[in-house]
Every structure is written in C-alpha cells, then in structure tokens.
Design a protein around this motif. Structure first.
Motif, PDB file in Angstrom:
ATOM      1  N   ARG A 357     -16.891  81.216   4.984  1.00  0.00           N
ATOM      2  CA  ARG A 357     -15.533  81.601   4.556  1.00  0.00           C
ATOM      3  C   ARG A 357     -15.476  81.769   3.048  1.00  0.00           C
ATOM      4  O   ARG A 357     -14.894  82.719   2.532  1.00  0.00           O
ATOM      5  N   GLU A 358     -16.095  80.832   2.340  1.00  0.00           N
ATOM      6  CA  GLU A 358     -16.118  80.900   0.878  1.00  0.00           C
ATOM      7  C   GLU A 358     -16.858  82.151   0.408  1.00  0.00           C
ATOM      8  O   GLU A 358     -16.492  82.767  -0.603  1.00  0.00           O
ATOM      9  N   ALA A 359     -17.903  82.538   1.145  1.00  0.00           N
ATOM     10  CA  ALA A 359     -18.720  83.702   0.765  1.00  0.00           C
ATOM     11  C   ALA A 359     -18.122  85.020   1.238  1.00  0.00           C
ATOM     12  O   ALA A 359     -18.673  86.091   0.947  1.00  0.00           O
ATOM     13  N   GLY A 360     -17.031  84.961   1.994  1.00  0.00           N
ATOM     14  CA  GLY A 360     -16.394  86.183   2.473  1.00  0.00           C
ATOM     15  C   GLY A 360     -16.966  86.729   3.761  1.00  0.00           C
ATOM     16  O   GLY A 360     -16.632  87.848   4.177  1.00  0.00           O
ATOM     17  N   ASP A 361     -17.819  85.951   4.434  1.00  0.00           N
ATOM     18  CA  ASP A 361     -18.417  86.368   5.704  1.00  0.00           C
ATOM     19  C   ASP A 361     -17.498  85.928   6.837  1.00  0.00           C
ATOM     20  O   ASP A 361     -17.679  84.859   7.423  1.00  0.00           O
ATOM     21  N   THR A 362     -16.514  86.760   7.155  1.00  0.00           N
ATOM     22  CA  THR A 362     -15.491  86.351   8.120  1.00  0.00           C
ATOM     23  C   THR A 362     -16.027  86.232   9.541  1.00  0.00           C
ATOM     24  O   THR A 362     -15.536  85.418  10.332  1.00  0.00           O
ATOM     25  N   VAL A 363     -17.025  87.036   9.891  1.00  0.00           N
ATOM     26  CA  VAL A 363     -17.581  86.989  11.244  1.00  0.00           C
ATOM     27  C   VAL A 363     -18.247  85.638  11.497  1.00  0.00           C
ATOM     28  O   VAL A 363     -17.966  84.956  12.498  1.00  0.00           O
ATOM     29  N   THR A 364     -19.136  85.239  10.581  1.00  0.00           N
ATOM     30  CA  THR A 364     -19.814  83.948  10.730  1.00  0.00           C
ATOM     31  C   THR A 364     -18.830  82.795  10.629  1.00  0.00           C
ATOM     32  O   THR A 364     -18.894  81.826  11.400  1.00  0.00           O
ATOM     33  N   ALA A 365     -17.891  82.890   9.693  1.00  0.00           N
ATOM     34  CA  ALA A 365     -16.901  81.829   9.520  1.00  0.00           C
ATOM     35  C   ALA A 365     -16.088  81.625  10.792  1.00  0.00           C
ATOM     36  O   ALA A 365     -15.877  80.488  11.233  1.00  0.00           O
ATOM     37  N   THR A 366     -15.657  82.719  11.408  1.00  0.00           N
ATOM     38  CA  THR A 366     -14.861  82.619  12.631  1.00  0.00           C
ATOM     39  C   THR A 366     -15.675  82.004  13.765  1.00  0.00           C
ATOM     40  O   THR A 366     -15.189  81.121  14.493  1.00  0.00           O
ATOM     41  N   ALA A 367     -16.918  82.428  13.903  1.00  0.00           N
ATOM     42  CA  ALA A 367     -17.769  81.921  14.988  1.00  0.00           C
ATOM     43  C   ALA A 367     -18.059  80.435  14.819  1.00  0.00           C
ATOM     44  O   ALA A 367     -17.941  79.643  15.768  1.00  0.00           O
ATOM     45  N   ARG A 368     -18.424  80.037  13.604  1.00  0.00           N
ATOM     46  CA  ARG A 368     -18.814  78.634  13.391  1.00  0.00           C
ATOM     47  C   ARG A 368     -17.598  77.709  13.431  1.00  0.00           C
ATOM     48  O   ARG A 368     -17.673  76.608  13.982  1.00  0.00           O
ATOM     49  N   LEU A 369     -16.477  78.136  12.844  1.00  0.00           N
ATOM     50  CA  LEU A 369     -15.289  77.288  12.868  1.00  0.00           C
ATOM     51  C   LEU A 369     -14.697  77.227  14.277  1.00  0.00           C
ATOM     52  O   LEU A 369     -14.130  76.200  14.675  1.00  0.00           O
ATOM     53  N   GLY A 370     -14.854  78.301  15.049  1.00  0.00           N
ATOM     54  CA  GLY A 370     -14.437  78.257  16.446  1.00  0.00           C
ATOM     55  C   GLY A 370     -15.250  77.244  17.232  1.00  0.00           C
ATOM     56  O   GLY A 370     -14.716  76.480  18.042  1.00  0.00           O
ATOM     57  N   ARG A 371     -16.544  77.254  16.994  1.00  0.00           N
ATOM     58  CA  ARG A 371     -17.404  76.264  17.647  1.00  0.00           C
ATOM     59  C   ARG A 371     -17.023  74.851  17.221  1.00  0.00           C
ATOM     60  O   ARG A 371     -17.028  73.923  18.042  1.00  0.00           O
ATOM     61  N   ALA A 372     -16.655  74.688  15.954  1.00  0.00           N
ATOM     62  CA  ALA A 372     -16.246  73.370  15.464  1.00  0.00           C
ATOM     63  C   ALA A 372     -14.983  72.887  16.170  1.00  0.00           C
ATOM     64  O   ALA A 372     -14.883  71.717  16.554  1.00  0.00           O
ATOM     65  N   VAL A 373     -14.025  73.788  16.358  1.00  0.00           N
ATOM     66  CA  VAL A 373     -12.803  73.430  17.078  1.00  0.00           C
ATOM     67  C   VAL A 373     -13.128  73.010  18.505  1.00  0.00           C
ATOM     68  O   VAL A 373     -12.597  72.013  19.028  1.00  0.00           O
ATOM     69  N   GLN A 374     -14.019  73.744  19.151  1.00  0.00           N
ATOM     70  CA  GLN A 374     -14.408  73.422  20.525  1.00  0.00           C
ATOM     71  C   GLN A 374     -15.069  72.040  20.594  1.00  0.00           C
ATOM     72  O   GLN A 374     -14.735  71.215  21.453  1.00  0.00           O
ATOM     73  N   LEU A 375     -16.020  71.781  19.687  1.00  0.00           N
ATOM     74  CA  LEU A 375     -16.724  70.493  19.682  1.00  0.00           C
ATOM     75  C   LEU A 375     -15.780  69.345  19.373  1.00  0.00           C
ATOM     76  O   LEU A 375     -15.855  68.271  19.997  1.00  0.00           O
ATOM     77  N   ALA A 376     -14.896  69.542  18.397  1.00  0.00           N
ATOM     78  CA  ALA A 376     -13.950  68.490  18.041  1.00  0.00           C
ATOM     79  C   ALA A 376     -12.998  68.197  19.197  1.00  0.00           C
ATOM     80  O   ALA A 376     -12.639  67.039  19.449  1.00  0.00           O
ATOM     81  N   THR A 377     -12.609  69.235  19.917  1.00  0.00           N
ATOM     82  CA  THR A 377     -11.738  69.051  21.080  1.00  0.00           C
ATOM     83  C   THR A 377     -12.453  68.251  22.159  1.00  0.00           C
ATOM     84  O   THR A 377     -11.890  67.308  22.745  1.00  0.00           O
ATOM     85  N   GLU A 378     -13.706  68.613  22.440  1.00  0.00           N
ATOM     86  CA  GLU A 378     -14.489  67.892  23.455  1.00  0.00           C
ATOM     87  C   GLU A 378     -14.688  66.430  23.081  1.00  0.00           C
ATOM     88  O   GLU A 378     -14.731  65.555  23.951  1.00  0.00           O
ATOM     89  N   ALA A 379     -14.812  66.163  21.765  1.00  0.00           N
ATOM     90  CA  ALA A 379     -15.054  64.792  21.311  1.00  0.00           C
ATOM     91  C   ALA A 379     -13.764  63.990  21.135  1.00  0.00           C
ATOM     92  O   ALA A 379     -13.812  62.819  20.790  1.00  0.00           O
ATOM     93  N   GLY A 380     -12.624  64.643  21.370  1.00  0.00           N
ATOM     94  CA  GLY A 380     -11.352  63.952  21.226  1.00  0.00           C
ATOM     95  C   GLY A 380     -10.952  63.721  19.777  1.00  0.00           C
ATOM     96  O   GLY A 380     -10.128  62.846  19.495  1.00  0.00           O
TER      97      GLY A 380
END
Length: 433
Positions: A357-380
């Motif tokens: 996100r800081e580097a302006g790579d919106t595709v990678t930022a969206t994919a990785r932060l989406g995965r983070a949301v999924q993992l955080a949700t699974e972990a409660g």
C-alpha cells in the motif's frame, strides 16, 4: 527435558506422524526458565540500560511532556548498581545524562541527577535513528555488563538512508536488546519491526502518549528481571536435512532463521537473548533429505534442540518423525503448531499488505490485506479486523474479500494500520494437545 541444576525446561509439541514419503517435520519448542537458567539471584546480574528519547521538532508539546515523565519513571525503576544513560535523539545522538559519553551507576544521587536533566529536554531537529543506536552501541561497548538493554522511543520516521540505518542495526546485533516504541501519528511500524528483529526486542506503538509511563516501567521491570544473557537455541539435524526456519512465536514473533551461527555442518546456534523467569515458544521446521525417508512405522530423529549458554547445556528436546499410512494419524494437527503457523501468516500478510500500500501497489495490497482479514477472522481477532477495516472496505471477512480504501488525510487511519502491523506480531498461547 531439563538439567535440574539449570532450572530450564524444553518441551516439544508436535504430531510426529507424517504421511509416507513426507519430508517436513514441524514442532513448537517451549522453553521455560524458572530463574533465567542460573542459580545466581536476579540482583546479582550486572546490567546496563540506555534510554533513547526522540527529541525532534515533532515531539514538542504533550508528547515530550509525557516522554519526560516516562524516562523519569524508567530511571526510578532501575535497581541500584545498574549502569545507565539517557540519550536525546534528533539529527544526532546527544548525551542527556551523564554529560560525558559514558554510563553512570544507578543510586539515589545519580537517579535524581538524571531526572533533573530529563526535565530540561527540548524538542528540535530531525530523526536519525541509526545515529541513536550507534551511540548506544558505543556506551555498551565501554561497559562490562552482561545484561544490556535499551529503550528507543520515536514519534517519526527515520530520516537516514536505508543503508545507513541497516548498517547501524547490523553493528548492534548481538550486543544489546532493544525495545522500540512509536508514539503519535507518524512513526513507521516497518522501522520498529526492523529494530525488534535485529536486536531481539519488542515493538509497539500508541497514539496517546499518556500510556508511555506505564509502558516504560513495564519494560524496565522486565529488563531488571533478566539474570543471564548470551543464550542460544542449538539445533542439530541429521545428514541431508535442512532448516526451513526457526522462529520465536511467543510472546512476540521474531524470525531467527537468518541469525544462525554454524557450530558444525549439522549444528547451528540461534540467538535467543537474555532470560529471566519466563517462558517462550519457538517454531522449528526441518526438511529431511529424500534419501532419509523411512518405511511405514519407522521412526527417525529429525532434530535435536538444546538451550545453551557458552559450554553449558541448560535443556534438551527431541523432534521425531514416524511415517504412517494411517490418515487419521498423519492429518491430526498439533494445536500449538497450527496456532502459531496461522499467527505468523497473519503477521506477514499485514506487513506485506501495508508495505505494498505504501509503495502504491494496490493489487498486492488488496490481496494481502484481504488474506489478513480472513486469517484474523478465523482466529477470532476482532480487534485486528476492526483496525484493518480502517484501511480496507471489508465485503466478506470469511473469504477475505476486501476493497482498498483511498489514502486519507486523516492520519488516525494510517496509524491504526501501523498499530495493527505491530499487534499482529504478539501472540497468545494455546493449551497443548
């Protein structure tokens, strides 16, 4: 396993059963020290402390007021006989107390003098963190203390080149432990994480400087509880095997893989810093050579883990592999291994997403932060999901479907993301199987 005289215990948690043909062995090694792995009382361990306070221009006002209070509390918390110094950090590092480039010895008089000097701290200039660390290094090198600990507080991003900063960190590795803290709204989680990884410390951040006093007291109390330094995790592996990684996974994630020092071709040491009465978890992953794969029911030793200080072996643990064709056995997950695997992936996803996100790579930022949301949700971890929700629009938390929000002029949004990055490194412990 433990050496009764050391007071240190190493417990191995794993599912030793693997499918036929498998070559990877994973285990979590819990190391617990009743008294830091030494019979010497805590007050007898020679210790040194350097407190580095950001005094750049942006620290003016309430931040500096609270930083002064926190530094004074830290000095008060030092036990008698500890060597210490207070450093003001701007475009260079300046001695606050003592006024010479040396360490003072804590007693009633020196603590009072240090607190008086701290009251006169003023804000002005820039932020060059590598210079602050370099002065701390020089102070520690001139002292004979075994336990060497530093606190670094900043409210901004480092103004040095990446190379200058990383060279300073490299020179400080193995010499002292440093806990780094960010305060306010313009510090960088990535920089604090670099300090933590290199100097085996903790990293944290807060928007409100009112929390600094309690945090500084806690850090100094923990440092004063250390009784022994220079402890390593020694790992032996059989011929043909390679270490995939060695990570501290509790209480905070630290990747030690690249810190290996070879003892021999099959034995390596990984630094685990100074210890008191505490417990930490380490995730070890080993890739066995294909020519060492066993038959059904055959058991082999995948690794031998020892807690070592100098020539003294304080504790030992064994990582085993048993090949099986029974799916019920080989697919059974060890709770600790699964828990920390998920925690490490979450931390990586957040850090990589924010960096993109800081580097302006919106595709990678969206994919990785989406995965983070999924993992955080699974972990409660609803708190982490909530913080990430300041950076992405969460459309489906369970699948990690998100949309990256536009960069905002509201700095609270960005600093919440930085706090999430640091918070993802902190882990809780689960009950063993």
């Amino acid at each position: 396993m433990t050496d009764e005289s050391s007071g240190v215990v190493a417990e191995v948690f794993q599912n030793e059963y693997v499918p036929v043909g498998a070559t990877v062995a994973d285990a979590v090694v819990t190391v617990t020290a009743g008294g830091g792995g030494t019979s010497r009382p805590a007050h007898g361990a020679p210790a040194a402390e350097v407190i580095m306070i950001d005094c750049s221009g942006s620290m003016s006002g309430e931040r500096l007021v609270q930083a002064r209070k926190a530094a004074a509390v830290a000095v008060d918390t030092l036990r008698d006989g500890v060597s210490f110094a207070v450093v003001a950090g701007t475009d260079w590092a300046q001695m606050v107390y003592p006024d010479r480039q040396t360490l003072a010895v804590a007693d009633h008089a020196t603590r009072a003098a240090a607190k008086d000097a701290i009251r006169h701290l003023k804000a002005g200039g820039g932020t060059k963190i590598g210079a602050w660390l370099t002065l701390a290094r020089e102070l520690f090198l001139a002292d004979r203390a075994e336990i060497r600990h530093a606190i670094l507080l900043t409210d901004g991003r480092n103004g040095e080149s990446t190379g200058t900063f990383e060279r300073a960190l490299e020179q400080c590795k193995g010499l002292f432990v440093c806990d780094s803290r960010g305060v306010g709204q313009n510090w960088s989680a990535a920089e604090l994480i670099k300090i933590a990884d290199a100097l085996l410390g903790t990293a944290d951040g807060m928007k409100d400087p009112a929390g600094l006093e309690a945090d500084f007291r806690s850090m100094i109390e923990a440092a004063m509880g250390k009784t022994v330094a220079g402890v390593t995790l020694r790992v032996w592996t059989p011929a043909g095997a390679t270490i995939r990684f060695v990570k501290q996974v509790h209480p905070e994630i630290l990747d030690l893989t690249g810190r290996r020092t070879d003892v021999s071709a099959r034995v390596g040491d990984y630094p685990i810093g100074a210890w008191g009465a505490e417990s930490r978890d380490y995730h070890l992953s080993v890739e066995l050579g294909s020519d060492t794969i066993g038959d059904i029911g055959e058991e082999k030793l995948a690794a031998r883990v020892s807690v070592v200080r100098g020539d003294d072996v304080l504790a030992k643990g064994l990582v085993r592999v048993v090949w099986t064709d029974e799916e019920a056995k080989s697919t059974r997950l060890n709770k600790r291994v699964a828990h920390y695997t998920g925690a490490a992936e979450l931390a990586s996803a957040i850090q990589e997403g924010l960096a993109a996100r800081e580097a302006g790579d919106t595709v990678t930022a969206t994919a990785r932060l989406g995965r983070a949301v999924q993992l955080a949700t699974e972990a409660g971890r609803s708190d982490t999901v909530q913080l990430l929700g300041r950076v992405v629009e969460v459309q489906d938390a369970r699948t990690g479907t998100v949309q990256l929000k536009r960069r905002s002029e509201n700095k609270d949004v960005d600093i919440d993301a930085e706090i999430a990055a640091l918070g993802s490194r902190k882990t809780t412990r689960v009950r063993p199987n």
